[in-house]
Structures are given as C-alpha cells and as structure tokens.
Design a protein around this motif. Structure first.
Motif, PDB file in Angstrom:
ATOM      1  N   THR A  97      -7.860 -36.007 -38.126  1.00 15.40           N
ATOM      2  CA  THR A  97      -6.674 -35.518 -37.432  1.00 15.40           C
ATOM      3  C   THR A  97      -6.803 -34.037 -37.128  1.00 15.40           C
ATOM      4  OG1 THR A  97      -5.317 -37.169 -38.561  1.00 15.40           O
ATOM      5  CG2 THR A  97      -4.162 -35.338 -37.527  1.00 15.40           C
ATOM      6  N   MET A  98      -7.393 -33.284 -38.034  1.00 21.97           N
ATOM      7  CA  MET A  98      -7.592 -31.855 -37.794  1.00 21.97           C
ATOM      8  C   MET A  98      -8.615 -31.617 -36.686  1.00 21.97           C
ATOM      9  SD  MET A  98      -7.330 -30.435 -41.702  1.00 21.97           S
ATOM     10  CE  MET A  98      -5.760 -30.610 -42.588  1.00 21.97           C
ATOM     11  N   ILE A  99      -9.575 -32.518 -36.538  1.00 18.86           N
ATOM     12  CA  ILE A  99     -10.491 -32.427 -35.392  1.00 18.86           C
ATOM     13  C   ILE A  99      -9.712 -32.646 -34.097  1.00 18.86           C
ATOM     14  CG2 ILE A  99     -12.448 -33.538 -34.238  1.00 18.86           C
ATOM     15  CD1 ILE A  99     -13.628 -34.072 -37.014  1.00 18.86           C
ATOM     16  N   LEU A 100      -8.791 -33.605 -34.139  1.00 15.07           N
ATOM     17  CA  LEU A 100      -7.915 -33.806 -32.983  1.00 15.07           C
ATOM     18  C   LEU A 100      -7.143 -32.522 -32.653  1.00 15.07           C
ATOM     19  CD1 LEU A 100      -6.498 -37.310 -33.929  1.00 15.07           C
ATOM     20  CD2 LEU A 100      -7.584 -36.804 -31.758  1.00 15.07           C
ATOM     21  N   MET A 101      -6.642 -31.853 -33.674  1.00 16.74           N
ATOM     22  CA  MET A 101      -5.902 -30.609 -33.451  1.00 16.74           C
ATOM     23  C   MET A 101      -6.814 -29.532 -32.850  1.00 16.74           C
ATOM     24  SD  MET A 101      -3.650 -30.270 -36.920  1.00 16.74           S
ATOM     25  CE  MET A 101      -2.790 -31.678 -37.617  1.00 16.74           C
ATOM     26  N   ALA A 102      -8.041 -29.458 -33.340  1.00 14.41           N
ATOM     27  CA  ALA A 102      -8.980 -28.472 -32.797  1.00 14.41           C
ATOM     28  C   ALA A 102      -9.234 -28.739 -31.321  1.00 14.41           C
ATOM     29  CB  ALA A 102     -10.288 -28.516 -33.587  1.00 14.41           C
ATOM     30  N   GLY A 103      -9.370 -30.013 -30.958  1.00 16.20           N
ATOM     31  CA  GLY A 103      -9.542 -30.352 -29.550  1.00 16.20           C
ATOM     32  C   GLY A 103      -8.330 -29.966 -28.723  1.00 16.20           C
ATOM     33  N   SER A 104      -7.119 -30.178 -29.272  1.00 17.15           N
ATOM     34  CA  SER A 104      -5.903 -29.817 -28.560  1.00 17.15           C
ATOM     35  C   SER A 104      -5.808 -28.304 -28.352  1.00 17.15           C
ATOM     36  CB  SER A 104      -4.686 -30.312 -29.345  1.00 17.15           C
ATOM     37  OG  SER A 104      -3.488 -30.022 -28.668  1.00 17.15           O
ATOM     38  N   LEU A 105      -6.180 -27.537 -29.352  1.00 15.52           N
ATOM     39  CA  LEU A 105      -6.175 -26.077 -29.213  1.00 15.52           C
ATOM     40  C   LEU A 105      -7.197 -25.614 -28.185  1.00 15.52           C
ATOM     41  CD1 LEU A 105      -5.781 -25.029 -32.961  1.00 15.52           C
ATOM     42  CD2 LEU A 105      -4.092 -24.739 -31.123  1.00 15.52           C
ATOM     43  N   THR A 106      -8.343 -26.298 -28.121  1.00 14.65           N
ATOM     44  CA  THR A 106      -9.349 -25.977 -27.106  1.00 14.65           C
ATOM     45  C   THR A 106      -8.797 -26.241 -25.716  1.00 14.65           C
ATOM     46  OG1 THR A 106     -11.116 -26.571 -28.653  1.00 14.65           O
ATOM     47  CG2 THR A 106     -11.702 -26.433 -26.326  1.00 14.65           C
ATOM     48  N   MET A 107      -8.103 -27.382 -25.558  1.00 13.11           N
ATOM     49  CA  MET A 107      -7.454 -27.666 -24.278  1.00 13.11           C
ATOM     50  C   MET A 107      -6.449 -26.581 -23.927  1.00 13.11           C
ATOM     51  SD  MET A 107      -6.724 -31.673 -23.534  1.00 13.11           S
ATOM     52  CE  MET A 107      -5.601 -31.919 -24.903  1.00 13.11           C
ATOM     53  N   ASP A 120     -11.570 -24.058 -13.470  1.00 11.46           N
ATOM     54  CA  ASP A 120     -12.672 -24.357 -14.382  1.00 11.46           C
ATOM     55  C   ASP A 120     -12.190 -25.399 -15.388  1.00 11.46           C
ATOM     56  OD1 ASP A 120     -14.740 -24.467 -16.189  1.00 11.46           O
ATOM     57  OD2 ASP A 120     -15.001 -22.297 -16.335  1.00 11.46           O
ATOM     58  N   LEU A 121     -12.797 -26.575 -15.339  1.00  9.62           N
ATOM     59  CA  LEU A 121     -12.365 -27.703 -16.157  1.00  9.62           C
ATOM     60  C   LEU A 121     -13.018 -27.750 -17.531  1.00  9.62           C
ATOM     61  CD1 LEU A 121     -12.793 -30.325 -13.310  1.00  9.62           C
ATOM     62  CD2 LEU A 121     -10.601 -29.633 -14.238  1.00  9.62           C
ATOM     63  N   THR A 122     -13.983 -26.894 -17.776  1.00 12.27           N
ATOM     64  CA  THR A 122     -14.876 -27.071 -18.920  1.00 12.27           C
ATOM     65  C   THR A 122     -14.123 -27.177 -20.240  1.00 12.27           C
ATOM     66  OG1 THR A 122     -16.581 -25.841 -17.747  1.00 12.27           O
ATOM     67  CG2 THR A 122     -16.886 -26.163 -20.113  1.00 12.27           C
ATOM     68  N   MET A 123     -13.284 -26.194 -20.559  1.00 13.64           N
ATOM     69  CA  MET A 123     -12.643 -26.181 -21.873  1.00 13.64           C
ATOM     70  C   MET A 123     -11.634 -27.320 -22.020  1.00 13.64           C
ATOM     71  SD  MET A 123     -12.084 -22.142 -22.767  1.00 13.64           S
ATOM     72  CE  MET A 123     -11.544 -22.512 -24.432  1.00 13.64           C
ATOM     73  N   VAL A 124     -10.918 -27.630 -20.946  1.00 14.62           N
ATOM     74  CA  VAL A 124      -9.918 -28.695 -21.030  1.00 14.62           C
ATOM     75  C   VAL A 124     -10.597 -30.035 -21.280  1.00 14.62           C
ATOM     76  CG1 VAL A 124      -8.200 -29.999 -19.728  1.00 14.62           C
ATOM     77  CG2 VAL A 124      -8.186 -27.506 -19.662  1.00 14.62           C
ATOM     78  N   ILE A 125     -11.624 -30.342 -20.507  1.00 12.34           N
ATOM     79  CA  ILE A 125     -12.295 -31.629 -20.681  1.00 12.34           C
ATOM     80  C   ILE A 125     -13.050 -31.673 -22.004  1.00 12.34           C
ATOM     81  CG2 ILE A 125     -14.147 -33.108 -19.794  1.00 12.34           C
ATOM     82  CD1 ILE A 125     -13.169 -32.607 -17.017  1.00 12.34           C
ATOM     83  N   PHE A 126     -13.672 -30.555 -22.392  1.00  9.64           N
ATOM     84  CA  PHE A 126     -14.384 -30.530 -23.672  1.00  9.64           C
ATOM     85  C   PHE A 126     -13.409 -30.794 -24.822  1.00  9.64           C
ATOM     86  CE2 PHE A 126     -15.810 -28.208 -27.467  1.00  9.64           C
ATOM     87  CZ  PHE A 126     -17.020 -28.850 -27.690  1.00  9.64           C
ATOM     88  N   GLY A 127     -12.272 -30.083 -24.821  1.00 12.56           N
ATOM     89  CA  GLY A 127     -11.280 -30.301 -25.875  1.00 12.56           C
ATOM     90  C   GLY A 127     -10.741 -31.712 -25.865  1.00 12.56           C
ATOM     91  N   TYR A 128     -10.509 -32.247 -24.674  1.00 12.02           N
ATOM     92  CA  TYR A 128      -9.985 -33.610 -24.557  1.00 12.02           C
ATOM     93  C   TYR A 128     -10.989 -34.629 -25.094  1.00 12.02           C
ATOM     94  CZ  TYR A 128      -8.075 -37.834 -22.414  1.00 12.02           C
ATOM     95  OH  TYR A 128      -7.574 -39.093 -22.211  1.00 12.02           O
ATOM     96  N   VAL A 129     -12.242 -34.476 -24.734  1.00  8.87           N
ATOM     97  CA  VAL A 129     -13.271 -35.420 -25.195  1.00  8.87           C
ATOM     98  C   VAL A 129     -13.430 -35.353 -26.707  1.00  8.87           C
ATOM     99  CG1 VAL A 129     -15.742 -35.982 -25.085  1.00  8.87           C
ATOM    100  CG2 VAL A 129     -14.484 -35.491 -22.979  1.00  8.87           C
ATOM    101  N   VAL A 130     -13.335 -34.154 -27.278  1.00  9.47           N
ATOM    102  CA  VAL A 130     -13.385 -34.016 -28.743  1.00  9.47           C
ATOM    103  C   VAL A 130     -12.268 -34.830 -29.380  1.00  9.47           C
ATOM    104  CG1 VAL A 130     -12.999 -32.405 -30.653  1.00  9.47           C
ATOM    105  CG2 VAL A 130     -14.572 -31.800 -28.812  1.00  9.47           C
ATOM    106  N   MET A 131     -11.058 -34.716 -28.841  1.00  8.76           N
ATOM    107  CA  MET A 131      -9.920 -35.464 -29.376  1.00  8.76           C
ATOM    108  C   MET A 131     -10.151 -36.967 -29.264  1.00  8.76           C
ATOM    109  SD  MET A 131      -6.620 -33.311 -27.932  1.00  8.76           S
ATOM    110  CE  MET A 131      -5.456 -34.079 -29.062  1.00  8.76           C
ATOM    111  N   ARG A 132     -10.667 -37.399 -28.140  1.00  4.65           N
ATOM    112  CA  ARG A 132     -10.819 -38.831 -27.902  1.00  4.65           C
ATOM    113  C   ARG A 132     -11.961 -39.429 -28.727  1.00  4.65           C
ATOM    114  NH1 ARG A 132      -7.054 -41.310 -26.837  1.00  4.65           N
ATOM    115  NH2 ARG A 132      -7.640 -42.618 -25.081  1.00  4.65           N
ATOM    116  N   ILE A 133     -13.020 -38.664 -28.951  1.00  2.67           N
ATOM    117  CA  ILE A 133     -14.104 -39.167 -29.795  1.00  2.67           C
ATOM    118  C   ILE A 133     -13.628 -39.307 -31.237  1.00  2.67           C
ATOM    119  CG2 ILE A 133     -16.388 -38.654 -30.731  1.00  2.67           C
ATOM    120  CD1 ILE A 133     -16.353 -39.690 -27.825  1.00  2.67           C
ATOM    121  N   ALA A 134     -12.782 -38.371 -31.683  1.00  2.00           N
ATOM    122  CA  ALA A 134     -12.187 -38.514 -33.019  1.00  2.00           C
ATOM    123  C   ALA A 134     -11.362 -39.795 -33.093  1.00  2.00           C
ATOM    124  CB  ALA A 134     -11.327 -37.293 -33.345  1.00  2.00           C
ATOM    125  N   MET A 135     -10.666 -40.127 -32.000  1.00  2.00           N
ATOM    126  CA  MET A 135      -9.910 -41.380 -31.973  1.00  2.00           C
ATOM    127  C   MET A 135     -10.837 -42.593 -32.011  1.00  2.00           C
ATOM    128  SD  MET A 135      -6.703 -40.884 -32.189  1.00  2.00           S
ATOM    129  CE  MET A 135      -6.507 -42.661 -32.151  1.00  2.00           C
TER     130      MET A 135
END
Length: 397
Positions: A97-107, A120-135
């Motif tokens: 869950t904390m990894i999910l939070m880290a992804g949300s903060l990156t977004m 520039d989509l990089t940080m938003v998509i990177f943070g989103y993918v981090v959240m989704r991989i944790a899921m």
C-alpha cells in the motif's frame, strides 16, 4: 501462558476474503492515509485547471484535468474495492500500500508538467504504472489464497498488467495535446474500465463490503469538497485589510455551494442498495464525475478569485461558468448514481433541474449568487420532497 502471533505470521498472513456482511466494518487508518496521499494529486490537478482557466486555456485545461483525474481516481478506486474485499493488514499488505502511495505522490509531482504547451507524461505514467503493478501483486496474492475467487483475481492481475504495457508504449508518443494522442488515451482508459467488467463475472463478485465501500467513497468526497473550501479561504485572504465586496460575495457563495454539495451527497437515501455487478459498476464508475466535478468547483472558484483581483484577463462570465458547469455535473451525477434509484416523483429529478437552472443564472445576470441560490434550493427542494415521499411510503405500509 498467552498465545502470541509469531513474527512471520504478523509479516505475512494469508490474504483471504473478508466477510461482506461483517458488522461495524469501517475505514482503517491505512486507508485514510492512502486517501490523504491521493488528495495531494487531486489538488495538483485542480490547481492545473485553475491556472488553465485563468490563462484563457479552459478547453485544453479541462481535457488535461480529466486525463490527470482519471489516473488518480482509477488507481484509488481499484485499491479501495480490493481492500474492501481482501485487506488483511499484514506487513506485506502495508508495504505494498505504501508503494501505491509512492506512485500517487509521483503522479502528483508530475501533473504540473501536463499543463504546459508541450505536456510531459513521464512522471504521471511512471507513478501510475508503479501503483498498478503493486495492485497486480496484491491480486496475485489474493488469487493464491482464495481458491473460490481465483479466476476473478487472476483476471484482474493479468488484465491490469497488460494495460500497463499499453501505457508504457503510449508513453513513447509523449502526446496528449493532439487529437490522435487523446484518442489513444481514451483507448487506454476504456481498457482499464473493461478489466472489472470482464474479471468480476468469472467466479462471482469479489466479496466487497457494501457499507464499507459507501463510507470510503463518502470520505473521499469530503476531501474533494475541501478544495472548494480552500478556494473560499483564498478569497478571504486576498483582501487582508482592504474591503472588496466581490470577494466577500465569492467567499460566501463558495461556502453555500460546498455546504449544499455536501448535503446533497449525504442525504438520507441509500447510496448503493444492491450487490449486483451492474449496479455496483454504475455507482462506482459514475462517481468519477462526482469527484472530478467536485474538485473542478474548487478550481473554478480559484480562477474566479484571479479574475476579481485582476490577476486574469478572462471575463467574469467565464469564471462564473467555471463554477456553474461542474456544479451541474455534480448534481446530474448524483441523479445518475443514486436519485434515479432511491427517489420517486419530482424529487428524483430535482437535482437535475436545479443544476440546469444554475447554468442559466450567469446568463441572465444573476452571477455567482444565482448559482449559489439554485444549488442550495436544489438540496432543499429535493430533500423536502424525498422526505415527504418516505413518509408516504411508511404510511402506506
């Protein structure tokens, strides 16, 4: 001697399904912490919309806001329904869950780069993918420990993973400002939305807790509406020591509107009265427009303050409609997810009608005060008529 759980049992417990009829089920501190992180991203998206309106780029700003908000909302929603069904609160669950939070903060950190001439989509998509991989990891854990729901859980894991491949490929285009880029984004959003509709029927609905889900959505809505309260406080701070009646009216109107939106949402009628998949999908997905419009109201008020204080050359009418339009969408969305099921007679359509009247108010010169009046009247009339309908029902029985 007292029995104590072993360190391993505390660290890694079976991720078995929760009881969907569990009594006194409430949001956990971890879920509330997750909401707090999510609202940082929501605030970033609302701020981007505010500046886009103030700089006379409203149409581009709305599109970018919806793109950013969808990513925030969808990641929040999938975790919320999963946690309602499988939260076991072991150490691994907390860490994921904390990894999910880290992804949300990156977004959240990357959203400001979407509201530029060359997004520039990089940080938003990177943070989103981090959240989704944790899921994906969470769904795989659930599949391992829940034989009954294994097909559904595996379908979620596989579906989410495949869509993330799409988003990584989409990242190479680095374009949401062109028609093709926006069309490809819509394809990705539809793929995300399709995963639950495919996965849920495979082995029956996931064992989410109805009252818990209603509470979770209500809590996020309160946080989102806080954006409008913040905009009202900004209006009050702008004239420190110098009286500006327009800002006073704006602040008071903001309070009236946000109180009315809160009251409309937290009416006595049941929000989600069924466990059926179709009803759950309509209610769950329909809240995208409630949350997004609630946040947009705050962005509209902030833009209106810029106009009144001459920090923007946009006409005042644009600022009024930056508030009126999301208020009307909020009311229409409440009709879609709740009132058309829970109310009868005129009360079923009261919010729709008064939302439309709020759109007329600026055009006939009533301005923000007219929007506030129609918003408040919508709640008063709707709740009064719904209350009479409930009384009639009770009497007839």
């Amino acid at each position: 001697m007292t029995n104590q759980a072993s360190p391993i049992a505390t660290f890694l417990r079976p991720l078995r399904p929760r009881d969907p009829e569990e009594h006194h089920r409430a949001a956990t501190p971890l879920e509330l912490f997750f909401d707090l992180v999510s609202v940082i991203a929501i605030a970033s998206a609302a701020a981007g919309l505010h500046h886009a309106i103030s700089e006379n780029h409203a149409s581009e700003g709305v599109i970018t806001f919806l793109i950013a908000f969808f990513a925030i909302w969808w990641a929040w929603m999938n975790f919320t329904w999963f946690s309602s069904a499988y939260d076991n609160d072991d150490v691994v669950y907390r860490l994921l869950t904390m990894i999910l939070m880290a992804g949300s903060l990156t977004m959240a950190a990357g959203i400001q780069f979407l509201f530029t001439a060359a997004p520039d989509l990089t940080m938003v998509i990177f943070g989103y993918v981090v959240m989704r991989i944790a899921m994906v990891v969470l769904w795989l854990r659930a599949a391992y420990h829940d034989p009954v729901g294994r097909k559904t859980n595996l379908a979620y894991a596989i579906g989410i993973f495949l869509v993330q491949i799409y988003w990584v490929i989409y990242l190479t285009t680095q374009s949401v400002s062109t028609g093709l880029g926006q069309a490809l984004w819509v394809v990705g959003a539809l793929l995300e939305l399709a995963v639950p509709t495919i996965a849920e029927p495979l082995s029956g609905n996931t064992p989410w807790h109805r009252h818990h889900i209603i509470e979770r959505y209500g809590l996020l809505n309160i946080i989102v509406l806080g954006e409008t309260l913040l905009a009202g406080s900004i209006a009050l701070r702008q004239f420190a020591g110098e009286l500006n009646l327009m800002l006073v009216h704006t602040a008071l109107s903001a309070l009236v509107i946000v109180f009315a939106l809160w009251w409309a949402y937290f009416a006595r009628q049941e929000h989600l009265g069924s466990h059926t998949l179709s009803r759950a999908l309509q209610w769950g997905y329909g809240h995208f427009f409630i949350f997004a419009s609630g946040a947009a109201v705050g962005g509209g008020f902030a833009a209106l303050v810029d106009i009144i204080t001459h920090h923007s050359d946009v006409p005042l009418l644009v600022g009024d409609y930056a508030v009126a339009i999301p208020v009307a969408i909020y009311y229409a969305s409440l009709w879609f997810v709740r009132d058309r099921f829970a109310c009868r007679g005129f009360s079923r359509y009261a919010l729709l009608i008064f939302g439309l009247l709020g759109l007329v108010a600026p055009a006939i010169g009533l301005g923000l005060e007219g929007i506030a009046a129609t918003t408040a009247l919508g709640v008063i009339v709707r709740n009064w008529l719904a209350g009479r309908g409930e009384s009639a029902t009770h009497i007839s029985h």
